[in-house]
Design a protein around this motif. Structure first.
Motif, PDB file in Angstrom:
ATOM      1  N   ARG A 468       6.725  19.553  28.861  1.00 29.93           N
ATOM      2  CA  ARG A 468       8.176  19.780  29.141  1.00 29.93           C
ATOM      3  C   ARG A 468       8.630  20.924  27.993  1.00 29.93           C
ATOM      4  NH1 ARG A 468      11.331  16.164  31.898  1.00 29.93           N
ATOM      5  NH2 ARG A 468      12.798  17.657  31.230  1.00 29.93           N
ATOM      6  N   PHE A 469       8.173  20.909  26.847  1.00 26.53           N
ATOM      7  CA  PHE A 469       8.608  21.809  25.712  1.00 26.53           C
ATOM      8  C   PHE A 469       7.573  22.660  25.240  1.00 26.53           C
ATOM      9  CE2 PHE A 469       7.588  17.776  24.156  1.00 26.53           C
ATOM     10  CZ  PHE A 469       6.941  17.862  22.995  1.00 26.53           C
ATOM     11  N   VAL A 470       6.553  22.414  25.313  1.00 20.34           N
ATOM     12  CA  VAL A 470       5.659  23.244  24.528  1.00 20.34           C
ATOM     13  C   VAL A 470       5.546  24.603  24.952  1.00 20.34           C
ATOM     14  CG1 VAL A 470       3.031  23.795  24.093  1.00 20.34           C
ATOM     15  CG2 VAL A 470       3.848  21.263  23.812  1.00 20.34           C
ATOM     16  N   GLN A 471       5.589  24.976  26.389  1.00 21.99           N
ATOM     17  CA  GLN A 471       5.844  26.479  26.675  1.00 21.99           C
ATOM     18  C   GLN A 471       6.972  27.007  26.201  1.00 21.99           C
ATOM     19  OE1 GLN A 471       5.505  26.846  30.796  1.00 21.99           O
ATOM     20  NE2 GLN A 471       5.661  29.002  30.870  1.00 21.99           N
ATOM     21  N   ILE A 472       8.070  26.293  26.311  1.00 25.97           N
ATOM     22  CA  ILE A 472       9.168  26.875  25.629  1.00 25.97           C
ATOM     23  C   ILE A 472       9.034  27.243  23.937  1.00 25.97           C
ATOM     24  CG2 ILE A 472      11.671  26.341  25.204  1.00 25.97           C
ATOM     25  CD1 ILE A 472      11.755  24.275  27.623  1.00 25.97           C
ATOM     26  N   ALA A 473       8.520  26.418  23.363  1.00 29.43           N
ATOM     27  CA  ALA A 473       8.231  26.569  21.970  1.00 29.43           C
ATOM     28  C   ALA A 473       7.422  27.965  21.723  1.00 29.43           C
ATOM     29  CB  ALA A 473       7.601  25.371  21.422  1.00 29.43           C
ATOM     30  N   GLU A 474       6.381  28.008  22.479  1.00 27.36           N
ATOM     31  CA  GLU A 474       5.513  29.198  22.559  1.00 27.36           C
ATOM     32  C   GLU A 474       6.475  30.395  22.709  1.00 27.36           C
ATOM     33  OE1 GLU A 474       2.360  28.755  24.988  1.00 27.36           O
ATOM     34  OE2 GLU A 474       1.236  27.145  23.872  1.00 27.36           O
ATOM     35  N   GLU A 475       7.143  30.441  23.908  1.00 27.68           N
ATOM     36  CA  GLU A 475       8.088  31.614  24.417  1.00 27.68           C
ATOM     37  C   GLU A 475       9.000  32.009  23.161  1.00 27.68           C
ATOM     38  OE1 GLU A 475       9.998  30.534  27.718  1.00 27.68           O
ATOM     39  OE2 GLU A 475       8.084  30.689  28.944  1.00 27.68           O
ATOM     40  N   ASP A 476       9.660  31.029  22.444  1.00 28.90           N
ATOM     41  CA  ASP A 476      10.787  31.290  21.529  1.00 28.90           C
ATOM     42  C   ASP A 476      10.194  31.433  19.932  1.00 28.90           C
ATOM     43  OD1 ASP A 476      10.476  28.713  20.341  1.00 28.90           O
ATOM     44  OD2 ASP A 476      12.595  28.284  21.349  1.00 28.90           O
ATOM     45  N   GLY A 477       9.116  30.986  19.755  1.00 31.64           N
ATOM     46  CA  GLY A 477       8.249  31.080  18.431  1.00 31.64           C
ATOM     47  C   GLY A 477       8.349  30.029  17.678  1.00 31.64           C
ATOM     48  N   SER A 478       9.270  28.858  18.183  1.00 37.26           N
ATOM     49  CA  SER A 478       9.152  27.679  17.332  1.00 37.26           C
ATOM     50  C   SER A 478       7.935  26.831  17.327  1.00 37.26           C
ATOM     51  CB  SER A 478      10.485  26.764  17.699  1.00 37.26           C
ATOM     52  OG  SER A 478      10.314  26.457  19.334  1.00 37.26           O
ATOM     53  N   ILE A 479       6.908  27.168  18.092  1.00 32.49           N
ATOM     54  CA  ILE A 479       5.815  26.412  18.070  1.00 32.49           C
ATOM     55  C   ILE A 479       5.040  26.591  16.686  1.00 32.49           C
ATOM     56  CG2 ILE A 479       4.433  28.625  19.000  1.00 32.49           C
ATOM     57  CD1 ILE A 479       3.807  24.936  19.983  1.00 32.49           C
ATOM     58  N   VAL A 480       5.223  27.570  15.909  1.00 28.87           N
ATOM     59  CA  VAL A 480       4.761  27.852  14.705  1.00 28.87           C
ATOM     60  C   VAL A 480       5.226  26.702  13.712  1.00 28.87           C
ATOM     61  CG1 VAL A 480       4.467  29.380  12.582  1.00 28.87           C
ATOM     62  CG2 VAL A 480       4.431  30.468  15.098  1.00 28.87           C
ATOM     63  N   GLN A 481       6.349  26.564  13.635  1.00 30.57           N
ATOM     64  CA  GLN A 481       6.942  25.477  12.864  1.00 30.57           C
ATOM     65  C   GLN A 481       6.641  24.079  13.411  1.00 30.57           C
ATOM     66  OE1 GLN A 481      11.254  25.389  13.150  1.00 30.57           O
ATOM     67  NE2 GLN A 481      11.578  23.809  11.409  1.00 30.57           N
ATOM     68  N   LEU A 482       6.699  23.902  14.812  1.00 28.27           N
ATOM     69  CA  LEU A 482       6.531  22.576  15.393  1.00 28.27           C
ATOM     70  C   LEU A 482       4.663  22.510  15.105  1.00 28.27           C
ATOM     71  CD1 LEU A 482       6.848  19.904  17.051  1.00 28.27           C
ATOM     72  CD2 LEU A 482       6.655  21.257  19.199  1.00 28.27           C
ATOM     73  N   GLY A 483       3.672  23.370  15.420  1.00 25.85           N
ATOM     74  CA  GLY A 483       2.458  23.198  14.987  1.00 25.85           C
ATOM     75  C   GLY A 483       2.055  22.992  13.770  1.00 25.85           C
ATOM     76  N   ARG A 484       2.916  23.416  12.812  1.00 23.28           N
ATOM     77  CA  ARG A 484       2.618  23.034  11.521  1.00 23.28           C
ATOM     78  C   ARG A 484       2.724  21.587  11.073  1.00 23.28           C
ATOM     79  NH1 ARG A 484       5.473  26.901   9.138  1.00 23.28           N
ATOM     80  NH2 ARG A 484       3.746  28.437   9.401  1.00 23.28           N
ATOM     81  N   TRP A 485       3.865  21.114  11.712  1.00 27.55           N
ATOM     82  CA  TRP A 485       4.291  19.731  11.449  1.00 27.55           C
ATOM     83  C   TRP A 485       3.110  18.696  12.130  1.00 27.55           C
ATOM     84  CZ3 TRP A 485       5.294  15.780  14.831  1.00 27.55           C
ATOM     85  CH2 TRP A 485       5.739  14.725  14.150  1.00 27.55           C
ATOM     86  N   VAL A 486       2.751  19.273  13.326  1.00 28.06           N
ATOM     87  CA  VAL A 486       1.920  18.283  14.111  1.00 28.06           C
ATOM     88  C   VAL A 486       0.533  18.248  13.292  1.00 28.06           C
ATOM     89  CG1 VAL A 486       0.301  18.231  16.240  1.00 28.06           C
ATOM     90  CG2 VAL A 486       2.986  18.518  16.345  1.00 28.06           C
ATOM     91  N   LEU A 487      -0.102  19.510  12.681  1.00 20.39           N
ATOM     92  CA  LEU A 487      -0.964  19.469  11.985  1.00 20.39           C
ATOM     93  C   LEU A 487      -0.950  18.638  10.786  1.00 20.39           C
ATOM     94  CD1 LEU A 487      -3.974  20.855  11.733  1.00 20.39           C
ATOM     95  CD2 LEU A 487      -2.824  22.688  10.519  1.00 20.39           C
ATOM     96  N   ARG A 488       0.122  18.784  10.157  1.00 18.42           N
ATOM     97  CA  ARG A 488       0.130  18.109   8.613  1.00 18.42           C
ATOM     98  C   ARG A 488       0.222  16.370   9.021  1.00 18.42           C
ATOM     99  NH1 ARG A 488       3.879  20.725   6.771  1.00 18.42           N
ATOM    100  NH2 ARG A 488       2.620  21.726   5.090  1.00 18.42           N
ATOM    101  N   THR A 489       1.023  16.037  10.231  1.00 15.50           N
ATOM    102  CA  THR A 489       1.396  14.708  10.483  1.00 15.50           C
ATOM    103  C   THR A 489      -0.169  13.942  10.982  1.00 15.50           C
ATOM    104  OG1 THR A 489       3.453  15.077  10.971  1.00 15.50           O
ATOM    105  CG2 THR A 489       2.392  13.081  11.794  1.00 15.50           C
ATOM    106  N   ALA A 490      -0.869  14.897  11.668  1.00 11.52           N
ATOM    107  CA  ALA A 490      -2.125  14.369  12.227  1.00 11.52           C
ATOM    108  C   ALA A 490      -3.075  14.132  11.300  1.00 11.52           C
ATOM    109  CB  ALA A 490      -2.680  15.019  13.282  1.00 11.52           C
ATOM    110  N   CYS A 491      -3.319  15.309  10.248  1.00 15.30           N
ATOM    111  CA  CYS A 491      -4.381  15.009   9.078  1.00 15.30           C
ATOM    112  C   CYS A 491      -4.005  13.799   8.285  1.00 15.30           C
ATOM    113  CB  CYS A 491      -4.301  16.340   8.394  1.00 15.30           C
ATOM    114  SG  CYS A 491      -4.968  17.742   9.562  1.00 15.30           S
ATOM    115  N   ARG A 492      -2.747  13.745   8.072  1.00 15.92           N
ATOM    116  CA  ARG A 492      -2.292  12.597   7.025  1.00 15.92           C
ATOM    117  C   ARG A 492      -2.723  11.393   7.809  1.00 15.92           C
ATOM    118  NH1 ARG A 492       2.775  13.734   6.864  1.00 15.92           N
ATOM    119  NH2 ARG A 492       2.459  14.999   5.004  1.00 15.92           N
ATOM    120  N   GLN A 493      -2.397  11.083   8.995  1.00 10.68           N
ATOM    121  CA  GLN A 493      -2.671   9.944   9.506  1.00 10.68           C
ATOM    122  C   GLN A 493      -4.348   9.922   9.749  1.00 10.68           C
ATOM    123  OE1 GLN A 493      -0.589   7.226  11.042  1.00 10.68           O
ATOM    124  NE2 GLN A 493      -2.546   6.521  10.799  1.00 10.68           N
ATOM    125  N   ALA A 494      -5.262  10.803  10.102  1.00  8.87           N
ATOM    126  CA  ALA A 494      -6.473  10.639   9.839  1.00  8.87           C
ATOM    127  C   ALA A 494      -6.907  10.149   8.781  1.00  8.87           C
ATOM    128  CB  ALA A 494      -7.001  11.874  10.409  1.00  8.87           C
TER     129      ALA A 494
END
Length: 681
Positions: A468-494
């Motif tokens: 519902r929102f990843v394609q939108i994030a890719e279009e407006d560039g916010s995927i960079v900020q969101l992807g960085r948060w996902v990467l940090r949160t996932a690595c911390r959880q692992a």
């Protein structure tokens, strides 16, 4: 009365530097050059009083007799006058009889139509210019209502302002009126009404009325307005006039009465069209040919609108060029959606016929957005936004077609726009969470790793999945900020799972990465920093990129993937088999894992009574064997049944992912699966 009083010289008997005596009603009523004899020069002569000064006898032809209330000041200076000295000024500072005579002569001889009106609106005196303008002798106008002569009572606003001046509550009033000239032609007149100061407080209030013929100026203004409001290429109304008409149609729609049949309720329709491929014609054949084509298109649109008006009674049709190759047909008081659809079809058919322009035969098509709705509650901005959106749909659907506005489709677009505008702040507000779906070894059913899947806890729309929102994030560039948060949160959880279960083999964490993250950020530096912050080993991190993103990689993306692989991070191609499937790339890309698209796995189903697809099984088996020979591992997505799992195990798939094992769950539930029995159901 600037046009009648300015420019007069100082009266005789006054100092050269002294200001001239003010123009008063008394001046105006004593300026009759037709009166001769001693009364015209003797200031001691007075007119007999009249009991009702407001009643004027229109049969009196002597202008001096119209207002009998004016008296000349008595002579108080008996000293003889010397040669050239002129008459002495009156003791009270008022004008001399010579001045009065000059003022009256100027009033009567003025080319500007003028008249004096009393407090009740009756004409007291008029000059010959006003009589000529109205086609009557000046004396005959006396006693007539000025408002009737000059059409001042035709609307409430003008009438109110005029009465305010008559009553002394307003200092000036000006309006423009269309009058009928005695020769039959119409003229535009600018009427000005100003109070006239009396000689004394006891004199009744009067006003001076002037009428200026402004027909030439009005005609020039109308010509300039036409040029301003019309397109010079097509001669059609331009964008400014279109929006003026649209606003007028929505502000004052035809009657709206719920007791009437639906047909008589005010409705409005709009066909908003754009020529397909016009830019190519302009660029290749030149702007002159492009302008000729636009003019020819405008002519056909006008014909379509006129034919539609002849078939359907109702409001008018306005064809306008809004700019470039965009046109609009506005239908006021439309009969409904079917009328607009019929008009759109006729426009498409008309434009599909070839155009013969100066020996060149051209063909164009058009995309049309059609909007038809009730006028009540509709704004010009809202109508144009709907039309623009619908035109975009027509182009996106393949061009050369018309598309009707769809409220449900528009609601989806509006939701998408709302998500886009709030996505960046949502990351900062912490509205995103991660869920994790197990990746299970096909041979033993043991949990090997998890894939991190982001969820948006939207305050208005609830929990939203990535699609519902990843394609939108890719279009407006916010995927960079969101992807960085996902990467940090996932690595911390692992890393936390690893520390909480030191006796169990550590789980690897798989994180999706958009290709824009590779282009718009330093992904290698981000990964290196996050791994250092969390303490997670590089070998426990897997980054997933889609096949279409990886297969076109070159330059910077390829170097980034190679650097990540050199760090020990695993690179996986997601949804393999549905994109380019260029196997040559597998030999040079630093890929560790292929994730087979779920569309192939669905062909393995036996349990629902459908026959499995032999082709899918053959393709999957070939891809698994190819991957293994290249040293890659294979993960099958969308594993939902035990039969699928068994077939994939025999083929040789390394890991599986799907609802058979678990849906995406919270991190606490993953902790309960670590070290437990095999997950295969």
């Amino acid at each position: 009365m600037s046009g009648t009083s300015e420019g007069l010289g100082a009266p005789a008997g006054t100092a050269s530097g002294a200001p001239p005596a003010p123009v008063t009603e008394r001046h105006m009523t004593a300026m009759d050059p037709t009166v001769t004899g001693p009364q015209a020069v003797d200031p001691t002569v007075t007119d007999p009083p009249v009991t009702d000064p407001q009643v004027v006898d229109p049969t009196v032809t002597d202008p001096q007799a119209v207002d009998a209330t004016v008296t000349d000041p008595p002579v108080t200076d008996p000293v003889p006058r010397g040669p050239g000295a002129g008459p002495p000024p009156p003791a009270d500072g008022g004008p001399t009889s010579c001045e009065l005579r000059d003022y009256r002569a100027a009033f009567n001889a003025a080319t500007l139509p003028m008249g004096v009106v009393d407090g009740r609106g009756h004409v007291v005196r008029a000059n010959e210019a006003l009589g000529g303008l109205l086609g009557a002798a000046a004396a005959v106008l006396a006693g007539r209502q000025a408002s009737e002569l000059l059409d001042l009572a035709s609307d409430d606003r003008t009438w109110h302002a005029y009465r305010e001046v008559l009553l002394g509550r307003r200092s000036r009033f000006r309006c423009t009126r269309r009058l009928k000239h005695p020769d039959g032609r119409s003229l535009w007149a600018e009427i000005t009404v100003v109070p006239v100061t009396g000689a004394s407080a006891a004199e009744p209030a009067r006003v001076l009325l002037t009428v200026a013929d402004v027909s030439d100026r009005r005609e020039l203004q109308e010509r300039l307005r036409h040029l301003q409001m019309h397109d010079p290429v097509t001669r059609l109304p331009n964008r400014t006039l279109f929006f003026e008409r649209l606003a007028s149609a929505l502000e004052t729609p035809p009657y709206q009465d719920d007791s009437l049949p639906p047909r008589q309720h005010a409705r409005i329709g709009l066909c908003y069209l754009d020529l397909d491929g016009f830019k190519a014609i302009n660029d290749t054949l030149g702007h002159r040919t492009g302008d000729r084509l636009l003019a020819a298109v405008a002519a056909r649109l006008t014909d379509c609108a006129e034919n539609d008006a002849s078939r359907h009674s109702g409001g008018s049709r306005l064809v306008a060029r809004l700019g470039g190759d965009e046109f609009a047909i506005l239908v006021e008081d439309s009969a409904g959606t079917e009328e607009l659809a019929e008009l759109a079809r006729s426009v498409l058919a008309a434009l599909q016929q070839p155009f013969d322009l100066a020996g060149q035969r051209l063909s164009v098509s058009a995309s049309i957005g059609v909007v038809e709705r009730a006028a009540a509650g509709t704004s010009p901005t809202g109508l144009m936004q709907a039309a623009d959106t619908t035109l975009y749909w027509a182009k996106a659907d393949g061009k050369a077609r018309w598309t009707l506005f769809d409220p449900e489709r528009n609601a989806h677009r509006m939701t998408r726009q709302s998500l886009s505008s709030t996505l960046r702040p949502a990351v900062e507000r912490g509205e995103f969470t991660l869920e994790y779906q197990p990746l299970v070894g096909m041979a033993d059913g043991v949990l090997r790793g998890v894939e991190a899947l982001v969820r948006w806890n939207h305050p208005q729309f609830g929990v939203l999945p990535p699609n519902r929102f990843v394609q939108i994030a890719e279009e407006d560039g916010s995927i960079v900020q969101l992807g960085r948060w996902v990467l940090r949160t996932a690595c911390r959880q692992a890393r936390r799972w690893q520390l909480d279960h030191p006796d169990e083999p550590p789980l690897f964490i798989s994180v999706n990465v958009a290709v824009r993250q590779v282009w718009d950020s330093d992904l290698v530096a981000d990964v290196d920093r996050i791994l250092a912050e969390t303490g997670l080993a590089p070998g426990l991190l897997q980054l997933e990129l889609t096949e279409s993103a990886v297969m076109g990689s070159g330059g910077r993306p390829l170097r980034a993937l190679q650097a990540l692989s050199d760090m020990g991070v695993r690179i996986a191609i997601d949804d393999f088999g549905t994109g380019y499937s260029n196997l040559a790339y597998l030999s040079r890309l630093p890929v560790s894992v292929l994730k087979l698209d779920g569309a192939f796995v669905k062909g393995f189903r036996y349990e629902d009574g459908t026959h499995p697809s032999p082709a899918d099984e053959t393709i999957v088996e070939a891809m698994v064997q190819l991957a293994h020979r290249l040293g890659l591992t294979v993960t099958a997505e969308c594993v939902e049944t035990a039969g699928q799992a068994e077939r994939l195990r025999r083929i040789g798939c390394d890991t599986g992912q799907g609802w058979l094992y678990s849906r995406a769950v919270a991190p606490e539930q993953i902790a309960g699966l670590i070290g437990s029995r095999p997950l295969e159901g």
